[in-house]
Design a protein around this motif. Structure first.
Motif, PDB file in Angstrom:
ATOM      1  N   ALA A   1      -5.431 -21.556  12.260  1.00 37.24           N
ATOM      2  CA  ALA A   1      -4.540 -20.889  14.280  1.00 37.24           C
ATOM      3  C   ALA A   1      -3.593 -19.814  14.428  1.00 37.24           C
ATOM      4  N   ILE A   2      -2.462 -20.027  12.907  1.00 37.62           N
ATOM      5  CA  ILE A   2      -1.576 -19.126  13.237  1.00 37.62           C
ATOM      6  C   ILE A   2      -1.941 -18.071  13.610  1.00 37.62           C
ATOM      7  N   PHE A   3      -2.543 -17.492  12.418  1.00 39.05           N
ATOM      8  CA  PHE A   3      -3.602 -16.309  12.820  1.00 39.05           C
ATOM      9  C   PHE A   3      -4.053 -15.853  13.998  1.00 39.05           C
TER      10      PHE A   3
ATOM     11  N   ASN B   1      -2.210 -12.577  22.834  1.00 41.41           N
ATOM     12  CA  ASN B   1      -0.721 -11.584  23.559  1.00 41.41           C
ATOM     13  C   ASN B   1      -0.628  -9.823  23.258  1.00 41.41           C
ATOM     14  N   ARG B   2      -1.342  -9.245  23.963  1.00 39.67           N
ATOM     15  CA  ARG B   2      -1.020  -7.788  23.348  1.00 39.67           C
ATOM     16  C   ARG B   2      -0.337  -7.246  23.830  1.00 39.67           C
ATOM     17  N   LYS B   3       0.794  -7.935  24.576  1.00 41.29           N
ATOM     18  CA  LYS B   3       2.003  -7.389  24.854  1.00 41.29           C
ATOM     19  C   LYS B   3       3.414  -7.569  24.443  1.00 41.29           C
ATOM     20  N   ALA B   4       2.589  -8.058  23.487  1.00 39.93           N
ATOM     21  CA  ALA B   4       3.870  -7.989  21.896  1.00 39.93           C
ATOM     22  C   ALA B   4       3.609  -7.851  20.507  1.00 39.93           C
ATOM     23  N   SER B   5       4.724  -6.975  20.512  1.00 42.17           N
ATOM     24  CA  SER B   5       4.077  -6.404  19.296  1.00 42.17           C
ATOM     25  C   SER B   5       4.225  -7.317  17.669  1.00 42.17           C
ATOM     26  N   PHE B   6       3.654  -7.147  16.800  1.00 41.63           N
ATOM     27  CA  PHE B   6       2.841  -7.817  15.986  1.00 41.63           C
ATOM     28  C   PHE B   6       4.614  -9.134  15.466  1.00 41.63           C
ATOM     29  N   GLN B   7       5.285  -8.134  15.429  1.00 44.86           N
ATOM     30  CA  GLN B   7       6.764  -7.944  14.636  1.00 44.86           C
ATOM     31  C   GLN B   7       7.152  -8.996  15.340  1.00 44.86           C
ATOM     32  N   GLU B   8       7.310  -8.884  16.440  1.00 42.02           N
ATOM     33  CA  GLU B   8       7.521  -9.419  18.191  1.00 42.02           C
ATOM     34  C   GLU B   8       6.730 -11.159  18.171  1.00 42.02           C
ATOM     35  N   LYS B   9       6.021 -11.297  17.546  1.00 39.30           N
ATOM     36  CA  LYS B   9       5.037 -12.351  17.329  1.00 39.30           C
ATOM     37  C   LYS B   9       5.807 -13.282  15.747  1.00 39.30           C
ATOM     38  N   ILE B  10       5.727 -12.488  14.981  1.00 39.27           N
ATOM     39  CA  ILE B  10       5.954 -12.858  13.708  1.00 39.27           C
ATOM     40  C   ILE B  10       7.452 -13.162  13.300  1.00 39.27           C
ATOM     41  N   GLY B  11       8.390 -13.030  14.721  1.00 36.53           N
ATOM     42  CA  GLY B  11       9.797 -13.651  15.058  1.00 36.53           C
ATOM     43  C   GLY B  11       9.674 -14.491  16.112  1.00 36.53           C
ATOM     44  N   HIS B  12       8.912 -14.501  16.840  1.00 41.50           N
ATOM     45  CA  HIS B  12       8.434 -16.177  16.993  1.00 41.50           C
ATOM     46  C   HIS B  12       7.929 -16.998  16.857  1.00 41.50           C
ATOM     47  N   LEU B  13       6.988 -16.551  15.325  1.00 44.22           N
ATOM     48  CA  LEU B  13       6.200 -17.444  14.233  1.00 44.22           C
ATOM     49  C   LEU B  13       8.018 -18.422  13.269  1.00 44.22           C
ATOM     50  N   THR B  14       8.438 -17.002  13.581  1.00 43.12           N
ATOM     51  CA  THR B  14       9.749 -17.554  12.500  1.00 43.12           C
ATOM     52  C   THR B  14      10.879 -18.565  13.279  1.00 43.12           C
ATOM     53  N   LYS B  15      10.904 -18.339  14.126  1.00 47.99           N
ATOM     54  CA  LYS B  15      11.949 -18.967  15.211  1.00 47.99           C
ATOM     55  C   LYS B  15      11.629 -20.119  15.901  1.00 47.99           C
ATOM     56  N   GLY B  16      10.452 -20.145  15.769  1.00 49.49           N
ATOM     57  CA  GLY B  16       9.519 -21.584  15.912  1.00 49.49           C
ATOM     58  C   GLY B  16      10.041 -22.955  14.756  1.00 49.49           C
ATOM     59  N   GLY B  17       9.442 -21.943  13.558  1.00 47.38           N
ATOM     60  CA  GLY B  17       9.429 -22.744  12.434  1.00 47.38           C
ATOM     61  C   GLY B  17      10.955 -22.862  11.867  1.00 47.38           C
TER      62      GLY B  17
ATOM     63  N   LEU C   1       3.510 -22.657  15.430  1.00 45.87           N
ATOM     64  CA  LEU C   1       2.377 -22.233  16.126  1.00 45.87           C
ATOM     65  C   LEU C   1       2.529 -22.491  17.411  1.00 45.87           C
ATOM     66  N   VAL C   2       3.305 -23.952  17.935  1.00 45.50           N
ATOM     67  CA  VAL C   2       4.134 -23.651  19.452  1.00 45.50           C
ATOM     68  C   VAL C   2       4.363 -23.283  19.488  1.00 45.50           C
TER      69      VAL C   2
ATOM     70  N   LEU D   1       4.947 -19.879  19.181  1.00 50.63           N
ATOM     71  CA  LEU D   1       3.569 -18.911  19.510  1.00 50.63           C
ATOM     72  C   LEU D   1       3.341 -18.865  20.469  1.00 50.63           C
ATOM     73  N   ILE D   2       1.913 -20.771  20.887  1.00 55.28           N
ATOM     74  CA  ILE D   2       1.488 -20.923  21.873  1.00 55.28           C
ATOM     75  C   ILE D   2       2.028 -21.063  23.040  1.00 55.28           C
ATOM     76  N   ARG D   3       3.686 -21.362  23.199  1.00 55.55           N
ATOM     77  CA  ARG D   3       4.471 -21.064  23.900  1.00 55.55           C
ATOM     78  C   ARG D   3       4.592 -20.079  24.928  1.00 55.55           C
ATOM     79  N   ARG D   4       5.240 -18.775  24.194  1.00 60.66           N
ATOM     80  CA  ARG D   4       5.752 -17.921  23.993  1.00 60.66           C
ATOM     81  C   ARG D   4       3.428 -17.596  24.509  1.00 60.66           C
ATOM     82  N   ASN D   5       3.204 -17.082  24.574  1.00 59.26           N
ATOM     83  CA  ASN D   5       1.808 -16.661  25.040  1.00 59.26           C
ATOM     84  C   ASN D   5       1.388 -17.191  26.121  1.00 59.26           C
ATOM     85  N   GLY D   6       2.470 -18.503  26.440  1.00 62.54           N
ATOM     86  CA  GLY D   6       1.702 -19.420  28.033  1.00 62.54           C
ATOM     87  C   GLY D   6       1.242 -20.667  28.000  1.00 62.54           C
ATOM     88  N   GLY D   7       0.633 -20.787  27.314  1.00 60.73           N
ATOM     89  CA  GLY D   7      -0.149 -22.085  26.499  1.00 60.73           C
ATOM     90  C   GLY D   7       0.052 -23.897  27.588  1.00 60.73           C
ATOM     91  N   ILE D   8       1.991 -23.572  26.883  1.00 58.54           N
ATOM     92  CA  ILE D   8       2.691 -24.852  27.756  1.00 58.54           C
ATOM     93  C   ILE D   8       3.139 -24.972  28.941  1.00 58.54           C
TER      94      ILE D   8
END
Length: 433
Positions: free
Chosen positions: A44-46, A52-68, A297-298, A300-307
């Motif tokens: 699911a995380i992968f 979300n192509r508007k964010a770089s992969f590094q930004e998304k990794i940052g979101h993942l680690t921030k949520g965790g 994961l949550v 990432l989902i929030r940042r991508n607009g799911g929530i």
């Protein structure tokens, strides 16, 4: 300041993948152990990282680690590890066996589940944490199941049920505090409004557990011997919990107390104690990793607009106070299903619930109750929530096996819906929509 996030229903796809892999694989294969939960959450995380192509992969990794690394998540991990150590030391010194035997000698078998449920209700409302209650009492539930013919899944369901009762009502619970703060009401008012809705659910739950275990018998001989000294660590944990001591101090104190009892009685050496603590930590590592990864994961989902999409859906077609309450219930339930954390779901849905309550004249203590009731009910039923995962880890069962026995959360949903339908209990609202 964070920019407003545009809603996007497709952001929930990673979560659906997790559910399909975790639960769907078990249904299809007939074995819920075939799909490791960490593999499902990584898939699911992968998937979320590829969106979300508007964010770089590094930004998304940052979101993942921030949520965790969210404070609530890390606190949960610490509680899991300490709880594992307490359970391990308590079992190692014989505290679990003595406590179970004490219960068997005081209560007839057909009242053990009722007693266990009521004790969990009392402890969770005193402790203010369902997870803390579960991890402290799950080893006792395991011992009860082993020494009677009561189903292990049923025993764990009773513990989750009692734990969610207090999580929803305790004045020191983070969910209760969050619901009161977001709705701008008083704690005592929310408690009163909430109590009259959930009390019938608790009474009926106790009756159901009594009926389900009416013919229970003990599978052991007459040997129900116990040493009261070995029961003291659990009594100490319960006493500190009732006194309102922080759950971290409660668990650390329980570990040390159990260790000291074992050392004095000669059941363990000092190095045995250290080994038991280490084994307890090790036993909770998968659960701790799962909590961290789900937190990521949550986010990432929030940042991508799911929530944001969920918030829009449940605030769209409301045109009455009753509809407003139903909307609040649906909103916080949907967010909780997506976040697997009732506190985060209340904090997320709270501001919108406040707007709905003001628009339709819903009393703040009632909107706070609806937030807390439905968040707690959903949290006590989802197989990927911390509560069921914790008891499943102790019992070495699949979370899905325990779900059908989480009677109280089911009845909590039912009582909550009845309260909305009949507007019970009655409160004076600010206007008459």
């Amino acid at each position: 300041m964070e920019k407003p996030i545009k809603s996007n229903p497709f952001a929930l796809i990673p979560f659906l993948i997790f559910i399909l892999l975790f639960i769907g694989a078990g249904v299809v294969l007939g074995d819920f152990y075939q799909m490791p939960v960490l593999v499902a959450v990584f898939a699911a995380i992968f998937t979320a990282l590829l969106m979300n192509r508007k964010a770089s992969f590094q930004e998304k990794i940052g979101h993942l680690t921030k949520g965790g690394g969210h404070p609530d998540i890390i606190l949960m991990v610490v509680i899991f590890l300490l709880a594992g150590a307490f359970a391990s030391v308590a079992e190692g010194v014989g505290a679990v066996d003595s406590t179970v035997n004490l219960g068997l000698s005081l209560l007839p078998e057909n009242l053990l589940m009722v007693g266990l449920f009521i004790i969990c209700c009392f402890i969770s409302i005193s402790m203010g944490t369902s997870v803390g209650t579960i991890v402290a009492l799950a080893p006792i539930g395991l011992g009860v199941a082993e020494q009677t013919d009561i189903s292990l899944a049923l025993t764990m369901g009773a513990i989750v049920s009692g734990a969610m009762f207090g999580d929803n009502l305790s004045v020191i619970s983070d969910t209760t505090i969050a619901s009161v703060r977001t709705q701008g009401t008083e704690m005592k008012d929310k408690f009163k409004a909430n109590f009259f809705i959930v009390l019938p659910a608790a009474i009926i739950t106790a009756v159901i557990f009594g009926v389900m275990t009416a013919g229970a018998t003990s599978s052991i001989d007459e040997d129900t011997s116990f040493q009261i000294a070995k029961v003291l660590p659990y009594l100490g944990v319960l006493a500190f919990a009732v006194a309102g001591v922080n759950v971290i101090f409660v668990l650390i104190g329980g570990i040390l107390f159990a260790g000291i009892v074992g050392l004095i009685l000669g059941d363990i050496s000092f190095m045995d104690f250290i080994q038991l603590v280490g084994e307890g930590f090790t036993g909770m590592q998968e659960l701790a990793m799962l909590a961290i990864l789900l937190g990521g994961l949550v986010e990432l989902i929030r940042r991508n607009g799911g929530i944001a999409w969920l918030l829009e859906v449940f605030s769209g077609k409301i045109n009455s106070a009753r509809g407003g309450e139903a909307g609040i219930a649906g909103l916080v339930s949907a967010v909780n299903l997506s976040t697997a954390n009732n506190t985060i779901s209340i904090i997320t849905a709270g501001p919108l619930a406040k707007q709905i309550s003001e628009r339709f004249g819903i009393d703040p203590k009632r909107s706070a109750s609806m937030l807390d009731i439905f968040a707690s009910a959903v949290q006590g039923l989802i197989p990927y929530g911390a509560q069921i995962l914790a008891v499943a880890g102790v019992a070495s069962l699949s979370p899905v096996e325990i779900m059908p026995y989480c009677i109280y959360p089911m009845l909590l949903v039912f009582c909550g819906l009845l309260a909305i339908l009949f507007r019970f209990p009655k409160f004076t609202t600010r206007n008459s929509h």
